[in-house]
Design an enzyme around this catalytic site. Sequence first.
Site, PDB file in Angstrom:
ATOM      1  N   GLU A 116       0.636  -1.372   0.064  1.00 41.79           N
ATOM      2  CA  GLU A 116       0.593   0.100   0.078  1.00 41.79           C
ATOM      3  C   GLU A 116       0.642   1.236  -0.268  1.00 41.79           C
ATOM      4  O   GLU A 116       2.525   1.322   0.604  1.00 41.79           O
ATOM      5  CB  GLU A 116      -1.143  -0.406   1.050  1.00 41.79           C
ATOM      6  N   CYS A 136       5.894  -7.184   6.922  1.00 46.98           N
ATOM      7  CA  CYS A 136       7.535  -7.436   7.721  1.00 46.98           C
ATOM      8  C   CYS A 136       7.748  -8.024   8.531  1.00 46.98           C
ATOM      9  O   CYS A 136       7.050  -9.409   9.572  1.00 46.98           O
ATOM     10  CB  CYS A 136       6.896  -6.070   8.787  1.00 46.98           C
ATOM     11  N   CYS A 143       0.631  -2.703  15.709  1.00 45.17           N
ATOM     12  CA  CYS A 143       0.852  -1.809  14.019  1.00 45.17           C
ATOM     13  C   CYS A 143       0.457  -3.335  13.454  1.00 45.17           C
ATOM     14  O   CYS A 143       1.077  -4.534  13.253  1.00 45.17           O
ATOM     15  CB  CYS A 143       2.362  -2.635  13.649  1.00 45.17           C
ATOM     16  N   GLY A 195       7.105  -2.244   6.280  1.00 39.03           N
ATOM     17  CA  GLY A 195       7.824  -2.933   5.918  1.00 39.03           C
ATOM     18  C   GLY A 195       9.364  -2.256   6.660  1.00 39.03           C
ATOM     19  O   GLY A 195       8.649  -1.045   7.233  1.00 39.03           O
ATOM     20  N   SER A 227      12.052   5.895   8.250  1.00 45.86           N
ATOM     21  CA  SER A 227      11.679   5.352   9.861  1.00 45.86           C
ATOM     22  C   SER A 227      12.200   4.666   9.718  1.00 45.86           C
ATOM     23  O   SER A 227      11.439   3.413   9.113  1.00 45.86           O
ATOM     24  CB  SER A 227       9.999   5.464   9.926  1.00 45.86           C
ATOM     25  N   SER A 249      11.050   4.482  15.183  1.00 47.86           N
ATOM     26  CA  SER A 249       9.900   4.294  16.501  1.00 47.86           C
ATOM     27  C   SER A 249      10.632   4.157  17.550  1.00 47.86           C
ATOM     28  O   SER A 249      10.650   3.057  18.165  1.00 47.86           O
ATOM     29  CB  SER A 249       9.287   3.323  15.509  1.00 47.86           C
ATOM     30  N   PHE A 250      10.408   4.836  18.525  1.00 45.90           N
ATOM     31  CA  PHE A 250      10.471   4.726  19.571  1.00 45.90           C
ATOM     32  C   PHE A 250       9.977   4.129  20.347  1.00 45.90           C
ATOM     33  O   PHE A 250       9.718   2.845  21.607  1.00 45.90           O
ATOM     34  CB  PHE A 250      11.210   6.176  20.776  1.00 45.90           C
ATOM     35  N   ASN A 326      -3.572   4.820  15.911  1.00 47.36           N
ATOM     36  CA  ASN A 326      -4.944   3.683  15.163  1.00 47.36           C
ATOM     37  C   ASN A 326      -5.594   2.641  15.716  1.00 47.36           C
ATOM     38  O   ASN A 326      -4.462   1.617  15.367  1.00 47.36           O
ATOM     39  CB  ASN A 326      -3.782   3.939  13.391  1.00 47.36           C
TER      40      ASN A 326
HETATM   41  N1  SAH Z   1       8.733   0.175  10.411  1.00 52.79           N
HETATM   42  C1  SAH Z   1       9.086   1.675  10.261  1.00 52.79           C
HETATM   43  C2  SAH Z   1       8.243   1.982   8.715  1.00 52.79           C
HETATM   44  C3  SAH Z   1       7.077   2.269   8.783  1.00 52.79           C
HETATM   45  S1  SAH Z   1       5.962   2.513  10.191  1.00 52.79           S
HETATM   46  C4  SAH Z   1       9.291   1.706  11.258  1.00 52.79           C
HETATM   47  O1  SAH Z   1       8.895   0.429  12.374  1.00 52.79           O
HETATM   48  O2  SAH Z   1       9.121   3.310  11.670  1.00 52.79           O
HETATM   49  C5  SAH Z   1       5.608   3.755  10.252  1.00 52.79           C
HETATM   50  C6  SAH Z   1       5.103   4.595  11.661  1.00 52.79           C
HETATM   51  O3  SAH Z   1       3.825   4.323  12.486  1.00 52.79           O
HETATM   52  C7  SAH Z   1       6.101   3.966  12.975  1.00 52.79           C
HETATM   53  O4  SAH Z   1       6.339   5.288  13.964  1.00 52.79           O
HETATM   54  C8  SAH Z   1       4.994   2.554  13.869  1.00 52.79           C
HETATM   55  O5  SAH Z   1       5.367   2.428  14.593  1.00 52.79           O
HETATM   56  C9  SAH Z   1       3.676   3.811  13.667  1.00 52.79           C
HETATM   57  N2  SAH Z   1       2.575   3.012  13.849  1.00 52.79           N
HETATM   58  C10 SAH Z   1       2.450   1.507  13.544  1.00 52.79           C
HETATM   59  N3  SAH Z   1       1.604   0.900  14.058  1.00 52.79           N
HETATM   60  C11 SAH Z   1       0.502   2.160  14.383  1.00 52.79           C
HETATM   61  C12 SAH Z   1      -0.779   2.034  14.594  1.00 52.79           C
HETATM   62  N4  SAH Z   1      -1.616   1.363  14.725  1.00 52.79           N
HETATM   63  N5  SAH Z   1      -1.343   3.504  15.460  1.00 52.79           N
HETATM   64  C13 SAH Z   1      -0.040   4.800  14.746  1.00 52.79           C
HETATM   65  N6  SAH Z   1       1.153   4.257  14.516  1.00 52.79           N
HETATM   66  C14 SAH Z   1       1.743   3.428  14.536  1.00 52.79           C
HETATM   67 FE1  SF4 Z   2       7.344  -3.304  10.744  1.00 52.40          FE
HETATM   68 FE2  SF4 Z   2       7.299  -0.595  11.565  1.00 52.40          FE
HETATM   69 FE3  SF4 Z   2       4.967  -2.164  11.756  1.00 52.40          FE
HETATM   70 FE4  SF4 Z   2       7.328  -2.449  13.168  1.00 52.40          FE
HETATM   71  S1  SF4 Z   2       6.005  -0.867  13.613  1.00 52.40           S
HETATM   72  S2  SF4 Z   2       5.564  -4.189  12.501  1.00 52.40           S
HETATM   73  S3  SF4 Z   2       8.687  -2.414  11.993  1.00 52.40           S
HETATM   74  S4  SF4 Z   2       6.525  -2.104   9.578  1.00 52.40           S
END
Ligand code: SAH
Ligand code: SF4
Length: 391
Positions: A116, A136, A143, A195, A227, A249-250, A326
Amino acid sequence: MTATAPITQDVLTLPRKLPEGGLTNLVGLTRDQMRDAFLAAGTPEKQVKMRVGQVWQWVYYWGIRDFDQMSNLAKDYRALLAQNFVVELPQVVTRQVSGDGTRKYLVRIAGGHEVEVVYIPETDRGTLCISSQVGCTLTCSFCHTGTQKLVRNLTAAEIVGQVMLARDDLGEWPVKGQPKPEVRLISNVVLMGMGEPLYNFDNVRDAMRVVMDDEGIALGRRRITLSTSGVVPEIARTATEIGCLLAVSFHATTDEVRDRLVPINKKWNIAALLEALRDYPGLSNSERITFEYVMLDGVNDTKEDAHRLVELLRGIPAKVNLIPFNEWPGAPYKRSSGNRIHAFADIIHNAGYASPIRTPRGEDIMAACGQLKSATEKQRKSAAKGQANAV
Ligand code: SAH
Ligand code: SF4
């Protein structure tokens, strides 16, 4: 999906050559790779630099894919190109447009896999959120993508192709004889789709170099944000080999909580991550690191968390992006209340760090952060469920 799932990187990478027809896709090749491909196809050595320049401009500046339209190339050279190459993008399967203007594209790539791509328009800019892998390998528990098993890395062509297909849909390629619009529709690209980009580093790097090239799409390096969930050994290369901005992603302020939310923390913990970030080449106040922090009700959203976060950030030019969680079907968390999120933001802000709260966009079409998951995967799962129910 469990927090104890092993972290692996055994992923398939497709060869550049398209399997069917034997034609090589020019999309995603670096200039050097295109040069080698043109030489191998019979381009005379002394012409090759010029040919790469010409084709590059057609493909990446004008958005032209048909060799016959490349009018400054001799007819027989166009024929040579057509015999050896294609300019091919992933196929858009569906496009959904949210009530707020966000667009989500479901894109099919070789092997029938889907990823997507999300376009988020704002008044004076527009951000394209692109994917780097199908699924991923990491299993962050909040996530949606993390619940989908990794299928494979995207090729550089498939990564650049996402930017090109969005430009097609938005009508953003320049038109001969018409002035360039002042505001770019896609002014920013974020590698925040499906990913972990640092587990597909070389393809992501090559793709971003193509997107940044001055004679093509020409997005500035500071217009691109990668990211990562915290792949510590690859972090410095993001600066030295791509030069784009970094987001991390902290999401938690203790290893105990981060282990649960972002399981890669068990491999590289908060201390190791912070050390890599402190050493990030080129880090400055004008190029700060974005700390992404998803607000999960009762998990990581207390005032103590906010104070701990401030302590951890000390000495790092940083900004904190607070992301209201979300929700997705079956998600094990709830979004923190607005009050909690604002109280958290105030503490960070008062300590001198920008702490914007991200407005969720495109929620009605499941395009918001962390909601992405291939439709085929969803369909497969619901079909399996249907069958199970029928038994
Ligand atoms: N894999 C990479 C990039 C993709 S995720 C990473 O983890 O950084 C992009 C951002 O969306 C990340 O900060 C992730 O932690 C956040 N994210 C993932 N699931 C989420 C959710 N359900 N609600 C809000 N943010 C979310
Ligand atoms: Fe993969 Fe980023 Fe989602 Fe973690 S937040 S599962 S690293 S896509």
